[in-house]
Design a protein around this motif. Structure first.
Motif, PDB file in Angstrom:
ATOM      1  N   ASP A   3       0.817  -1.246  -0.075  1.00 42.93           N
ATOM      2  CA  ASP A   3      -0.126   0.041  -0.070  1.00 42.93           C
ATOM      3  C   ASP A   3       0.836   1.340   0.031  1.00 42.93           C
ATOM      4  O   ASP A   3       0.318   2.448  -0.451  1.00 42.93           O
ATOM      5  N   ALA A   4       2.313   1.056   0.389  1.00 40.14           N
ATOM      6  CA  ALA A   4       2.989   2.194   0.548  1.00 40.14           C
ATOM      7  C   ALA A   4       3.363   3.014  -0.849  1.00 40.14           C
ATOM      8  O   ALA A   4       4.262   3.684  -1.096  1.00 40.14           O
ATOM      9  N   ALA A   5       3.338   2.135  -1.982  1.00 46.76           N
ATOM     10  CA  ALA A   5       3.802   2.149  -3.280  1.00 46.76           C
ATOM     11  C   ALA A   5       3.529   3.490  -3.897  1.00 46.76           C
ATOM     12  O   ALA A   5       4.259   3.977  -4.648  1.00 46.76           O
ATOM     13  N   ASP A   6       2.211   3.724  -3.776  1.00 47.23           N
ATOM     14  CA  ASP A   6       1.839   4.941  -4.574  1.00 47.23           C
ATOM     15  C   ASP A   6       2.657   6.084  -4.263  1.00 47.23           C
ATOM     16  O   ASP A   6       3.193   6.436  -3.037  1.00 47.23           O
ATOM     17  N   GLY A   7       2.660   7.073  -5.248  1.00 44.79           N
ATOM     18  CA  GLY A   7       3.680   8.266  -5.011  1.00 44.79           C
ATOM     19  C   GLY A   7       4.950   8.199  -5.473  1.00 44.79           C
ATOM     20  O   GLY A   7       5.867   9.013  -5.337  1.00 44.79           O
ATOM     21  N   THR A   8       5.456   6.928  -5.680  1.00 44.59           N
ATOM     22  CA  THR A   8       6.792   6.544  -5.851  1.00 44.59           C
ATOM     23  C   THR A   8       7.087   6.724  -7.448  1.00 44.59           C
ATOM     24  O   THR A   8       6.118   6.428  -8.311  1.00 44.59           O
ATOM     25  N   TYR A   9       8.394   7.459  -7.652  1.00 44.43           N
ATOM     26  CA  TYR A   9       8.699   7.633  -9.048  1.00 44.43           C
ATOM     27  C   TYR A   9       9.738   6.881  -9.529  1.00 44.43           C
ATOM     28  O   TYR A   9      10.513   6.528  -8.705  1.00 44.43           O
ATOM     29  N   ALA A  10       9.964   6.473 -10.749  1.00 45.89           N
ATOM     30  CA  ALA A  10      11.120   5.684 -11.267  1.00 45.89           C
ATOM     31  C   ALA A  10      11.189   6.286 -12.811  1.00 45.89           C
ATOM     32  O   ALA A  10      10.257   6.478 -13.543  1.00 45.89           O
ATOM     33  N   SER A  11      12.509   6.215 -13.080  1.00 49.89           N
ATOM     34  CA  SER A  11      12.987   6.440 -14.331  1.00 49.89           C
ATOM     35  C   SER A  11      13.247   5.368 -15.286  1.00 49.89           C
ATOM     36  O   SER A  11      13.808   4.284 -14.454  1.00 49.89           O
ATOM     37  N   LEU A  12      12.786   5.243 -16.514  1.00 45.18           N
ATOM     38  CA  LEU A  12      13.417   3.986 -17.398  1.00 45.18           C
ATOM     39  C   LEU A  12      13.928   4.640 -18.659  1.00 45.18           C
ATOM     40  O   LEU A  12      13.426   5.482 -19.160  1.00 45.18           O
ATOM     41  N   ALA A  13      15.334   4.173 -18.967  1.00 50.77           N
ATOM     42  CA  ALA A  13      15.644   4.232 -19.989  1.00 50.77           C
ATOM     43  C   ALA A  13      14.951   3.776 -21.327  1.00 50.77           C
ATOM     44  O   ALA A  13      14.611   2.659 -21.272  1.00 50.77           O
ATOM     45  N   GLY A  14      14.498   4.425 -22.126  1.00 53.89           N
ATOM     46  CA  GLY A  14      13.418   4.210 -23.176  1.00 53.89           C
ATOM     47  C   GLY A  14      12.112   4.822 -23.198  1.00 53.89           C
ATOM     48  O   GLY A  14      12.134   5.618 -22.410  1.00 53.89           O
ATOM     49  N   VAL A  15      11.629   4.179 -23.913  1.00 55.16           N
ATOM     50  CA  VAL A  15       9.739   4.614 -24.021  1.00 55.16           C
ATOM     51  C   VAL A  15       9.212   3.736 -23.757  1.00 55.16           C
ATOM     52  O   VAL A  15       9.321   2.457 -23.661  1.00 55.16           O
ATOM     53  N   PRO A  16       7.714   4.014 -23.138  1.00 57.80           N
ATOM     54  CA  PRO A  16       6.786   2.792 -23.040  1.00 57.80           C
ATOM     55  C   PRO A  16       6.517   2.019 -24.073  1.00 57.80           C
ATOM     56  O   PRO A  16       6.821   2.477 -25.329  1.00 57.80           O
ATOM     57  N   LEU A  17       6.271   0.853 -23.921  1.00 58.25           N
ATOM     58  CA  LEU A  17       5.955  -0.190 -25.161  1.00 58.25           C
ATOM     59  C   LEU A  17       5.061   0.363 -26.169  1.00 58.25           C
ATOM     60  O   LEU A  17       5.095   0.475 -27.512  1.00 58.25           O
ATOM     61  N   GLU A  18       3.840   0.941 -25.635  1.00 61.76           N
ATOM     62  CA  GLU A  18       2.958   1.591 -26.592  1.00 61.76           C
ATOM     63  C   GLU A  18       3.365   2.732 -27.640  1.00 61.76           C
ATOM     64  O   GLU A  18       2.783   3.013 -28.458  1.00 61.76           O
TER      65      GLU A  18
END
Length: 382
Positions: free
Chosen positions: A267-282
């Protein structure tokens, strides 16, 4: 004389048959692959391996020809357990298997020491590793599947200060080549954007209790906390952060951008940010088509790293096609000057170091227990 003629005639026929058979036979080309296939990081290795398998199977079905023969590609897999020492042993095993190229490793901490073994053997290597040190070694054999952490860290630091308005940032890293490398780049970028790093703390990729570190950080009243490390640590870290009443958002890299993080953080996951090299699949060049093919083959959705591994395999196969050879010395120059449209991008090409010329970084946020895209930044390296 007659018997001699018949024997010679028979030998001639046999030679013709053997020659015809050898032309028809496929050219067996082996790729080496290494990543964590057991332990807490095995899900990363599995999704990477699946992407490679899909590419190799498609190449075999397509009938790619190398040296005038239809190629039969195969994958020789090894479990490096995300351990640098084991990675070097595995690297030598793959070299001894007479592979024609390396697709791996996954972690920066395993890729960097293993790359020396491959370089000495003259084997081209396309790795998932994002630490800038990997391609800064001066090896002509090192290439990437994803944007480097130098590029990603710059984007994250700018996002922290300009978009999250975090003027005071605390940084934690797990001391791995990946975690420390990304944290160092974020540190520089935060300061360059006008922010302040109020505290730097360290942990390990085996830890699960961060109470002491977070208590130290709480006293500095940061606007945001950046963590360079794995989801196995960032998940419990986010839970403990909430328990301690720290309101500052947790921001991390692509290793946190996973379903495993959400499960561990709960339940604590909300509000977390993460970067990802690349772009979303869609938003990838062939993202939807790739997803359909992957679903049909593996009966599940592709992981974050899967399409990049897929393109990495096709990059090496395409270079072999262009050179009409699986000899590393012959196809390496073609890999260096590669230019192709892939699943992840319309413009896959490498710079002189083996880094991708296209820089793409996406920021995600957990909302309602799911990762949602916040923004994507795409540019070309200078």
């Amino acid at each position: 004389m007659f018997r001699y003629f018949l024997n010679n005639h028979a030998c001639t026929i046999a030679a013709v048959v053997l020659s015809t058979t050898s032309v028809a036979h496929a050219a067996d080309i082996k790729f080496g692959f290494a990543a964590p296939l057991t332990g807490p990081q095995s899900h990363y290795g599995e999704e990477m391996q699946n992407g490679l398998i899909l590419a190799i199977e498609e190449a075999n079905q397509k009938g790619v020809k190398i040296g005038g023969k239809p190629a039969k590609f195969s994958l020789v897999s090894r479990d490096d357990q995300a351990d640098p020492r084991i990675a070097v042993q595995v690297a030598q095993q793959l070299v001894d298997q007479d592979v024609s190229g390396i697709l791996g490793h996954f972690n920066s901490g395993t890729t960097i020491p293993a790359s020396r073994v491959y370089h000495d053997a003259g084997l081209p290597q396309i790795a998932m590793a994002t630490s800038p040190e990997y391609t800064k070694q001066g090896y002509e054999t090192t290439f990437r599947m994803m944007t480097s952490d130098t590029q990603q860290g710059a984007a994250v630091g700018k996002f922290l200060v300009q978009k999250l308005n975090a003027k005071k940032v605390a940084i934690i890293d797990d001391r791995t080549a990946y975690g420390q490398g990304l944290a160092d780049e974020v540190d520089k970028a935060v300061k360059a954007a006008g922010g302040q790093v109020v505290r730097r703390e360290y942990t390990t990729d085996k830890a699960n209790d961060f109470t002491s570190i977070l208590t130290n950080i709480k006293g500095t009243a940061p606007d945001a906390i950046f963590y360079g490390g794995l989801d196995a640590q960032s998940g419990p870290m986010k839970r403990q952060l909430v328990t301690l009443g720290i309101k500052a958002p947790l921001v991390s890299g692509e290793m946190t951008r996973s379903d495993t993080f959400i499960k561990l953080a709960g339940d604590a996951a909300d509000g977390t940010y993460a970067s990802l090299a690349g772009v979303p699949l869609e938003k990838m060049a062939e993202g939807k088509v790739f997803e359909q093919r992957y679903q049909a083959r593996f009966k599940k959705a592709p992981g974050v790293y899967t399409p990049y591994a897929y393109d990495g395999a096709w990059n090496m196969i395409s270079a072999m096609e262009k050179a009409d050879s699986a000899d590393p010395a012959k196809y390496l120059p073609e890999l260096a000057k590669l230019s192709r449209r892939g699943a992840t991008s319309e413009h896959i090409a490498y710079d002189k170091n083996g880094d991708l010329k296209e820089i793409s970084v996406t920021i995600y946020e957990v909302k309602g227990g799911k990762w949602e895209m916040v923004e994507t930044m795409v540019s070309q390296a200078n």
